[in-house]
Scaffold this motif. Structure first.
Motif, PDB file in Angstrom:
ATOM      1  N   MET B   1       0.841  -1.202   0.000  1.00  0.00           N
ATOM      2  CA  MET B   1       0.000   0.000   0.000  1.00  0.00           C
ATOM      3  C   MET B   1       0.878   1.255   0.000  1.00  0.00           C
ATOM      4  O   MET B   1       1.828   1.357   0.764  1.00  0.00           O
ATOM      5  N   PRO B   2       0.535   2.213  -0.814  1.00  0.00           N
ATOM      6  CA  PRO B   2       1.345   3.433  -0.864  1.00  0.00           C
ATOM      7  C   PRO B   2       1.232   4.276   0.417  1.00  0.00           C
ATOM      8  O   PRO B   2       0.309   4.111   1.203  1.00  0.00           O
ATOM      9  N   THR B   3       2.207   5.138   0.567  1.00  0.00           N
ATOM     10  CA  THR B   3       2.197   6.072   1.708  1.00  0.00           C
ATOM     11  C   THR B   3       2.350   7.494   1.161  1.00  0.00           C
ATOM     12  O   THR B   3       2.704   7.676   0.008  1.00  0.00           O
ATOM     13  N   TYR B   4       2.074   8.474   2.007  1.00  0.00           N
ATOM     14  CA  TYR B   4       2.246   9.867   1.575  1.00  0.00           C
ATOM     15  C   TYR B   4       2.654  10.751   2.753  1.00  0.00           C
ATOM     16  O   TYR B   4       1.999  10.740   3.797  1.00  0.00           O
ATOM     17  N   ASN B   5       3.737  11.473   2.574  1.00  0.00           N
ATOM     18  CA  ASN B   5       4.178  12.457   3.560  1.00  0.00           C
ATOM     19  C   ASN B   5       4.170  13.841   2.924  1.00  0.00           C
ATOM     20  O   ASN B   5       4.926  14.088   1.984  1.00  0.00           O
ATOM     21  N   ALA B 312       4.045   9.794  -6.342  1.00  0.00           N
ATOM     22  CA  ALA B 312       4.665   8.674  -7.062  1.00  0.00           C
ATOM     23  C   ALA B 312       6.144   8.597  -6.703  1.00  0.00           C
ATOM     24  O   ALA B 312       6.689   7.509  -6.472  1.00  0.00           O
ATOM     25  N   TYR B 313       6.779   9.749  -6.650  1.00  0.00           N
ATOM     26  CA  TYR B 313       8.203   9.784  -6.283  1.00  0.00           C
ATOM     27  C   TYR B 313       8.437   9.197  -4.895  1.00  0.00           C
ATOM     28  O   TYR B 313       9.315   8.358  -4.697  1.00  0.00           O
ATOM     29  N   GLN B 314       7.654   9.639  -3.944  1.00  0.00           N
ATOM     30  CA  GLN B 314       7.857   9.168  -2.559  1.00  0.00           C
ATOM     31  C   GLN B 314       7.770   7.649  -2.475  1.00  0.00           C
ATOM     32  O   GLN B 314       8.565   7.004  -1.782  1.00  0.00           O
ATOM     33  N   ASN B 315       6.810   7.084  -3.180  1.00  0.00           N
ATOM     34  CA  ASN B 315       6.619   5.642  -3.085  1.00  0.00           C
ATOM     35  C   ASN B 315       7.685   4.863  -3.851  1.00  0.00           C
ATOM     36  O   ASN B 315       8.129   3.807  -3.408  1.00  0.00           O
ATOM     37  N   ALA B 316       8.110   5.413  -4.973  1.00  0.00           N
ATOM     38  CA  ALA B 316       9.178   4.751  -5.723  1.00  0.00           C
ATOM     39  C   ALA B 316      10.482   4.785  -4.929  1.00  0.00           C
ATOM     40  O   ALA B 316      11.246   3.813  -4.922  1.00  0.00           O
ATOM     41  N   LEU B 317      10.719   5.904  -4.247  1.00  0.00           N
ATOM     42  CA  LEU B 317      11.936   6.002  -3.437  1.00  0.00           C
ATOM     43  C   LEU B 317      11.925   4.950  -2.324  1.00  0.00           C
ATOM     44  O   LEU B 317      12.919   4.245  -2.107  1.00  0.00           O
ATOM     45  N   TRP B 427      -0.343  -2.028  -5.416  1.00  0.00           N
ATOM     46  CA  TRP B 427       0.802  -1.182  -5.091  1.00  0.00           C
ATOM     47  C   TRP B 427       0.515   0.295  -5.312  1.00  0.00           C
ATOM     48  O   TRP B 427       1.292   1.155  -4.892  1.00  0.00           O
ATOM     49  N   GLY B 428      -0.533   0.579  -6.052  1.00  0.00           N
ATOM     50  CA  GLY B 428      -0.968   1.972  -6.198  1.00  0.00           C
ATOM     51  C   GLY B 428      -0.276   2.770  -7.293  1.00  0.00           C
ATOM     52  O   GLY B 428      -0.724   3.861  -7.638  1.00  0.00           O
ATOM     53  N   MET B 429       0.816   2.256  -7.823  1.00  0.00           N
ATOM     54  CA  MET B 429       1.582   3.054  -8.787  1.00  0.00           C
ATOM     55  C   MET B 429       0.851   3.207 -10.117  1.00  0.00           C
ATOM     56  O   MET B 429       0.892   4.258 -10.748  1.00  0.00           O
ATOM     57  N   GLU B 430       0.206   2.142 -10.557  1.00  0.00           N
ATOM     58  CA  GLU B 430      -0.446   2.219 -11.866  1.00  0.00           C
ATOM     59  C   GLU B 430      -1.628   3.191 -11.822  1.00  0.00           C
ATOM     60  O   GLU B 430      -1.948   3.813 -12.825  1.00  0.00           O
TER      61      GLU B 430
END
Lengths: 598, 598
Positions: B1-5, B312-317, B427-430
């Motif tokens: 699951m994605p996260t967000y800060n 997207a960047y935060q989750n890919a990192l 994963w949320g990216m797509e």
């Protein structure tokens, strides 16, 4: 609703007028008798199959998706998929380029290449079911025991059964050295396989009574890493000596992935719980055997994106001619209508031409590669076989990554032509984009392809293979250099050819001192290499077109080809200027970034 | 699951250290008292709201989508959306930058800009419900009668009601001149509106008791084309003089679109069957009134893509640090693990840095533009208001098209970091990719933006606005030209600044002779202009970072900013070289293509 017309004319042009495949086949005893008419007839029928049988199932298959019955582990494919598959088998399509010894039709690979391009245009998700079988067929054909060949190849050839490639596990995709699935030797010479696989395309379905899984696993005494991996054939139902189906093997679908696209294909989690399998090839040499499948699959993935580019282009073109909106910047064109068709707008044409040029360049490159594959396997002269194999190896990562990245741009551009309607499912354009996305990822991500190209295929042999391709370029430049009408195509090609040598040497030198320089440049490098190949083929195609026009041929096809080549050199090829700059800017800006990623 | 800060630190940097907004606000009587602490406190709370309330609904909203009850014409939004909206209203978030006269908090637009960036990161589909209200608010605030303002603005300000923009019809999107919806004047001064609208975002939902539709339609005597369009406010429920709800107006949701993304937002077909509305602004001047909404919406769309790029960047990192696969090309890094985290690979860093640089550049540009908007509305000096408006007009198409195209590349790159997992919904990216796709299309396709920029905003005033931006560049170049450490940033900026003038003149000259030259160059031109703006801001940001470092500030933030700026100039900025070539290659290769499209 989208439409699809098999691009038979362009295929004929590439096969017969540019590559002159019949001449090539004369040197191959197995194919010496195959003439253009036969090829054209097969492709015409193949195109009908794609357009009439699987294309109508593309949107419905996407909408419906696959359903797993958790109690039986059986998967129901979308409505119509099973019937279409029965027709595919009945029509003998599975056997097209398979070995006649096992019931195949023995046609050249390049015919299969063109047939599959059309199948991919029509329905990528559906086409993956039989498409994956090819990998299994190739691996068993190359590395199977006589018994394995006897049991499996006729059924894979007829299409009666399909095959899969069970490689990936949850913790390992690119890095197969990490894989954990185990194979325990049994007293009877078979193995009991246990483990968990994911992302298995066409991993379970209701189209055939059996599925032939090719599974990577470790023997008990295997060394760690990629040198301890063996390949096994593990059928869904065990196969008795007489070829009849035996017991259900405990190799089950444990779940289906919810994906961005290719919804019609069952991407299965496969639970293997002591399933019976037999060893393919030598113990611990599974990766080598697997690479037979993998290379075929990589070319196949490029072909998927070629198909999507073509079908997206066709539909965007039709829409651009039909949709009226605004007036041309140079004044009203359609006086009888309240607005002009949007094809009058330069940027709409640019989007369309981008897709068209990517399709035509990709088709030429992929067919060239397929003919080389035919020569690699069937040419009587060993040197030709070796040279062909070397060129196929060089081109494979380019076919895979360049065509799939291009298709992402092309399908996106074609979707853009539709404006808001491009975002709506019913128009079909957004599905082409979603389906195209996976092709940049699976069978080795495009980054992996670029490392394979630059690290292994080019720097790995000090540029020897690249020089061979450079020789083809040089020959064309020399042959056409005196032709003034070819200057607009030959000059940029010659320029990039020269640059490429310097560029490669430079990166090779830097990479020798610091391997990260290779990793930093590889993706840009692959695109430059892709443009070198495209420029070469657009120049060759333009040359054929100019000759026909000069000879008085008034078929507008040749004029169109010339204009597409001009567009390619004016609007797509110049990307190389930036790519060489960014590749040359090195790895430091990427790797000196600990503060960024802290 | 994605996260967000929420990227509060970078927002603070842009607002206070680069743009020094408090200094700017001192000149604006309405905002003179607003200090950094207030802004930071609001954004901190806003970030919490985004991360805690709407972000958790992003994937579930996408999966569930909206459901239309055809019998009642009512739409059910995904589970949780309505509750989240109630919290949004309760928290006063709708009123953030609205006029205190109607209950607004009167904060600067730039605060709303940053708040909405976070909301878009968290959940674009959800954020479009209140987001669309802003357009309606702005149009009524600028052009509404006192009565319209009295009836609608307080409810739109509080968020008690939402608003929509009903522009598009099945046969007209870009070309609103073609629209057919009719408005019949009634004896009481109202109008009866009849017609069919499509693609109406947030067009129907269950979050608020009323929806304020702003509808473009034609009066009976209206001239043909875009000069005969008027704007009407047509509420879902008529509003009595005391503000209470009256009769249900026959403006119904006739269907919901099945889309590639933003599934949580109801994209409605709206059937208007003699609904009662009132005129906004002057008869036949609807397009001008509509452009108030449209310009705000265009900046808003850029902001949507900025939000998606960041998340997207935060989750890919996070994934790149966590996922282990293969070893570094320069030797083992994580000796205690069976493989290295994939962030050791140069191309993985390149993908991450691409997204990060696009996010940071986009944030600086969008905030700069929002501050200009504050000055345009609130500065006491008319010249400053006019200059600010001119700069906003220049930057609007760049914010919209450059950021949304960049986000497509960035979200795609971030998805690629995940390999096969990037293609899987969980994963949320797509979803970020699918959601990002619409931003290149709606509120004027990116081609339309490029024509607006090059044709209207630049060539339309002989480059005067561009020269004003050029002056900012020249000032920075002059100020920093002597600073050796800034050379790596200032030199390419200065070079592109010089080139830009020549480049623009050249296209202007060609376009004067043949307008298709403008259409052919515009998309490439816009990207070059985008890079000029990004280069300017990365240079400014690098300058601030260098000063802090020189002053002994050891916060790694400044080092990170410097490294990101270096990456930008090394790997993204060089795209301008190819873009200028392709732009210069002209329209002939696009327009001399009748044989291609025959």
């Amino acid at each position: 609703m989208p439409t699809y017309n098999p691009p038979l004319r362009d295929m004929q042009f590439v096969l017969h007028e540019v590559l002159k495949v019949s001449d090539e086949f004369k040197a191959l005893p197995k194919h010496a008798e195959i003439d253009a008419d036969t090829i054209n007839a097969v492709l015409e029928e193949g195109g009908k199959f794609a357009a009439e049988v699987t294309f109508p199932l593309n949107i419905s298959g996407d909408t419906e998706g696959c359903v797993l019955d958790k109690s039986t582990h059986e998967v129901k494919t979308p409505t119509g998929f099973k019937d279409a598959y029965a027709k595919y088998v009945e029509g003998g399509w599975a056997a097209l380029s398979c070995d006649p010894e096992y019931g195949g039709q023995g046609l050249p690979f390049v015919v299969n290449q063109c047939f599959y391009e059309m199948m991919n245009s029509a329905n990528q998700a559906w086409t993956m079911y039989p498409g994956l079988s090819h990998g299994a067929y190739e691996a068993l054909h190359a590395h199977g025991t006589d018994e394995q060949k006897r049991l499996y190849l006729p059924k894979l050839t007829s299409g009666e059964w399909t095959g899969t490639m069970c490689l990936t596990e949850p913790h390992c995709g690119t890095d197969l050295g990490l894989l954990r699935t185990k194979a325990e030797p049994q007293a009877d010479g078979s193995y009991k396989i246990t483990g968990n696989k994911i992302f298995i395309s066409a991993g379970e379905h209701d189209m055939t009574p059996n599925i032939v899984h090719l599974v990577l696993a470790r023997l008990p005494d295997a060394p760690a890493g990629s040198k301890g991996i063996s390949l096994f054939v593990v059928p869904k139902f065990q196969v008795n000596a007489d070829g009849s189906l035996g017991e259900r093997n405990p190799i089950f679908c444990g779940g289906l992935e919810h994906k961005m696209g290719i919804h019609g294909n069952a991407t299965a989690q496969i639970v293997i719980d002591g399933a019976v399998g037999t060893l393919v090839g030598q113990p611990n040499k599974g990766l080598a055997a697997m690479f037979v499948m993998m290379n075929a699959a990589r070319l196949g993935v490029g072909n998927q994106s070629l198909g999507l580019t073509e079908v997206a282009y066709q539909n965007a073109l039709a829409y651009a001619k039909d949709r009226i909106q605004m007036r041309s910047l140079t004044g009203t064109k359609a006086k009888d209508k309240p607005a002009d068709p949007i094809i009058v707008h330069p940027d709409v044409r640019k989007m369309l031409l981008t897709a068209r040029a990517y399709a035509e360049g990709g088709r030429a490159m992929a067919c060239f590669c397929a003919v080389l594959l035919d020569k690699e396997i069937n040419h009587p002269d060993e040197k030709v076989r070796k040279d062909s194999a070397e060129m196929v190896a060089l081109l494979t990562p380019i076919v895979k990554a360049f065509i799939t990245d291009n298709a992402w741009a092309a399908t996106t551009a074609c979707q853009q032509v539709f404006g808001g309607h491009g975002y709506i499912k019913e128009w079909g354009m957004e599905q082409f984009v979603r389906d195209a996305r996976i092709n940049m990822i699976y069978e080795g991500t495009n980054t992996i392809q670029s490392l394979d190209l630059l690290g292994r295929k080019i720097l790995g042999n000090n540029g020897a293979s690249l020089k061979k391709f450079g020789k083809l370029v040089a020959q064309l430049v020399e042959a056409e250099g005196v032709n003034e009408k070819m200057a607009e195509f030959i000059n940029p090609l010659a320029y990039l050819g020269d640059q490429m040598t310097k560029f490669t040497t430079e990166i090779g030198f830097k990479g020798f001192q610091n391997p990260d320089e290779v990793g930093a440049a590889a993706v840009d490098y692959l695109r430059v290499a892709g443009h070198l190949v495209f420029a070469y083929f657009f120049a060759r195609m333009a040359s054929v077109a100019l000759k026909e026009i000069a000879a008085g041929n008034t078929d507008p096809f040749y004029q169109a080809k010339l204009q597409t080549a001009r567009f390619y050199f004016a609007k797509l090829f110049p990307e190389t200027a930036s790519l060489m700059r960014t590749a040359r800017s090195g790895s430091k800006v990427l790797m000196d970034t600990d503060a960024v990623f802290a």
